[in-house]
Write a protein that holds these residues in place. Structure first.
Motif, mmCIF file in Angstrom:
data_model
loop_
_atom_site.group_PDB
_atom_site.id
_atom_site.type_symbol
_atom_site.label_atom_id
_atom_site.label_comp_id
_atom_site.label_asym_id
_atom_site.label_seq_id
_atom_site.Cartn_x
_atom_site.Cartn_y
_atom_site.Cartn_z
ATOM 1 N N PHE A 14 0.889 -1.170 0.000
ATOM 2 C CA PHE A 14 0.000 0.000 0.000
ATOM 3 C C PHE A 14 0.921 1.212 0.000
ATOM 4 O O PHE A 14 1.470 1.565 1.049
ATOM 5 C CB PHE A 14 -0.887 0.028 1.244
ATOM 6 C CG PHE A 14 -1.861 -1.123 1.331
ATOM 7 C CD1 PHE A 14 -2.920 -1.239 0.433
ATOM 8 C CD2 PHE A 14 -1.729 -2.078 2.331
ATOM 9 C CE1 PHE A 14 -3.825 -2.297 0.532
ATOM 10 C CE2 PHE A 14 -2.639 -3.130 2.431
ATOM 11 C CZ PHE A 14 -3.689 -3.235 1.531
ATOM 12 N N GLN B 60 -13.983 -10.083 8.715
ATOM 13 C CA GLN B 60 -13.645 -9.669 10.086
ATOM 14 C C GLN B 60 -14.821 -8.899 10.706
ATOM 15 O O GLN B 60 -15.151 -9.087 11.859
ATOM 16 C CB GLN B 60 -12.383 -8.806 10.038
ATOM 17 C CG GLN B 60 -11.817 -8.463 11.400
ATOM 18 C CD GLN B 60 -10.383 -7.966 11.312
ATOM 19 O OE1 GLN B 60 -9.760 -7.963 10.254
ATOM 20 N NE2 GLN B 60 -9.860 -7.534 12.443
ATOM 21 N N GLU C 4 -11.320 -13.923 11.891
ATOM 22 C CA GLU C 4 -11.676 -13.590 13.287
ATOM 23 C C GLU C 4 -13.140 -13.855 13.596
ATOM 24 O O GLU C 4 -13.838 -13.018 14.150
ATOM 25 C CB GLU C 4 -11.320 -12.125 13.587
ATOM 26 C CG GLU C 4 -9.818 -11.900 13.540
ATOM 27 C CD GLU C 4 -9.399 -10.609 14.221
ATOM 28 O OE1 GLU C 4 -10.067 -10.218 15.201
ATOM 29 O OE2 GLU C 4 -8.405 -10.024 13.793
HETATM 30 N N1 LIG Z 1 -6.674 -0.686 2.082
HETATM 31 C C1 LIG Z 1 -5.560 -0.351 2.731
HETATM 32 N N2 LIG Z 1 -4.866 0.763 2.406
HETATM 33 C C2 LIG Z 1 -3.732 1.086 3.051
HETATM 34 N N3 LIG Z 1 -3.192 0.359 4.048
HETATM 35 C C3 LIG Z 1 -3.836 -0.756 4.418
HETATM 36 C C4 LIG Z 1 -5.054 -1.175 3.793
HETATM 37 N N4 LIG Z 1 -5.470 -2.332 4.369
HETATM 38 C C5 LIG Z 1 -4.560 -2.622 5.319
HETATM 39 N N5 LIG Z 1 -3.584 -1.684 5.353
HETATM 40 C C6 LIG Z 1 -2.398 -1.709 6.224
HETATM 41 O O1 LIG Z 1 -1.725 -2.934 5.979
HETATM 42 C C7 LIG Z 1 -1.232 -3.482 7.197
HETATM 43 C C8 LIG Z 1 -1.826 -4.856 7.410
HETATM 44 O O2 LIG Z 1 -3.210 -4.726 7.703
HETATM 45 P P1 LIG Z 1 -4.184 -5.966 7.891
HETATM 46 O O3 LIG Z 1 -5.560 -5.426 8.030
HETATM 47 O O4 LIG Z 1 -3.933 -6.928 6.815
HETATM 48 O O5 LIG Z 1 -3.661 -6.559 9.260
HETATM 49 P P2 LIG Z 1 -4.253 -7.736 10.165
HETATM 50 O O6 LIG Z 1 -3.138 -8.663 10.423
HETATM 51 O O7 LIG Z 1 -5.501 -8.272 9.562
HETATM 52 O O8 LIG Z 1 -4.581 -6.935 11.503
HETATM 53 P P3 LIG Z 1 -5.770 -7.151 12.585
HETATM 54 O O9 LIG Z 1 -5.336 -8.291 13.443
HETATM 55 O O10 LIG Z 1 -5.775 -5.868 13.351
HETATM 56 O O11 LIG Z 1 -7.045 -7.400 11.837
HETATM 57 C C9 LIG Z 1 -1.577 -2.482 8.298
HETATM 58 O O12 LIG Z 1 -0.473 -1.648 8.484
HETATM 59 C C10 LIG Z 1 -2.746 -1.717 7.699
HETATM 60 O O13 LIG Z 1 -2.815 -0.427 8.228
#
Ligand SMILES: Nc1ncnc2c1ncn2[C@@H]1O[C@H](COP(=O)(O)OP(=O)(O)OP(=O)(O)O)[C@@H](O)[C@H]1O
Ligand SMILES: [Mg+2]
Length: 241
Positions: A11, A84, A164
């Motif tokens: 991203f 989620q 989740e």
């Molecule tokens: N659409 C997006 N645009 C920009 N950054 C994003 C986007 N989606 C996720 N991110 C960033 O990518 C990284 C991974 O996010 P992700 O949601 O995949 O994490 P996760 O492991 O599912 O976390 P959680 O346990 O909190 O759900 C984070 O830094 C998040 O801020």
């Protein structure tokens, strides 16, 4: 059945998923854990066509390259997910919600009658049959999560991706849900790839656990191996989620 190689998603300057490799076999329950922001949901989104991963990423499902396919096309092939944040249609009945799964599932030519049969079967399997005619918006969160699972089941998936699904539930509800997921595998032959923060839920049922940290695969092994893994313990320090 699922093979992921060099999967990468950025991203802007942030590498959310950093060249991840793994496989999921038929009949396996695999857990995906990692601290908040590790990239777990982004990994799911990149597999299911919600996000387009970077060039060079490879995702193969049942021998087919699915990396450029759209979500509905991937679901038709039997790779189905939950979200989620639950995404059920609040204004529809429970039964109508599950019907959407049956109608847009792996059988394109399903009749209305067959779809209704599958919807009833899914509701009974998940334990929601009595709620079929209720309006979905009025359900408590645990039942909305069961409904998401029933809808996914009605589509007759081969591999189910759960994001989740146990969060926000009571310990008793989590135990029931975990039992249902085990039965999906044992009785229906559905493979499961499950993101979860609640360790008791995932550690008790998974055959194998994959750990993500800052977009990278940090560890992979049996629940017992992962519990004892020093790098995993350190990744979770300060993240008690
Ligand atoms: N659409 C997006 N645009 C920009 N950054 C994003 C986007 N989606 C996720 N991110 C960033 O990518 C990284 C991974 O996010 P992700 O949601 O995949 O994490 P996760 O492991 O599912 O976390 P959680 O346990 O909190 O759900 C984070 O830094 C998040 O801020
Ligand atoms: Mg997430």
């Amino acid at each position: 059945m699922l093979s992921v190689a060099d999967l990468r998603k950025e991203f802007g300057g942030l590498v959310a998923v950093d060249d991840v490799n793994f496989e999921i076999g038929r009949g396996e329950i695999v857990g995906l854990i990692g601290p908040n922001g590790a990239g777990k949901t982004t990994l799911f989104n990149s597999i299911t066509g919600v996000l387009q991963p970077e060039n060079g990423s490879q995702v193969t499902f049942d021998g087919t390259d699915i990396v450029a396919l759209e979500t509905h096309d991937i679901a038709r092939r039997g790779l189905v997910r939950t979200f989620q944040i639950v995404r059920v249609f609040d204004e529809m009945t429970v039964f109508e919600n599950v019907m959407t799964g049956a109608l847009f599932g792996t059988d394109e030519s399903i009749s209305q009658e067959e779809a209704e049969e599958r919807a009833h079967d899914a509701l009974a399997f998940i334990g929601l049959a009595e709620k079929a005619e209720l309006t979905t918006g009025n359900l408590p969160i645990a039942q909305k999560k069961q409904l998401e699972l029933a809808r996914a089941l009605a589509s007759r998936p081969n591999l189910l991706l759960l994001d989740e699904i146990a969060s926000g539930l009571t310990p008793g509800e989590i135990a029931d849900l975990t039992d249902t997921i085990r039965r999906l595998r044992d009785e229906r032959g559905i493979s499961v790839f499950w993101i979860e923060h609640i360790m008791d839920a995932i550690m008790g049922v998974a055959d194998r656990i994959i750990v993500l940290n800052s977009g990278r695969k940090l560890a992979e092994g049996t629940p017992a191996e992962i519990r004892d893994d020093q790098a995993v313990v350190e990744a979770y320090l300060g993240d008690e989620a």
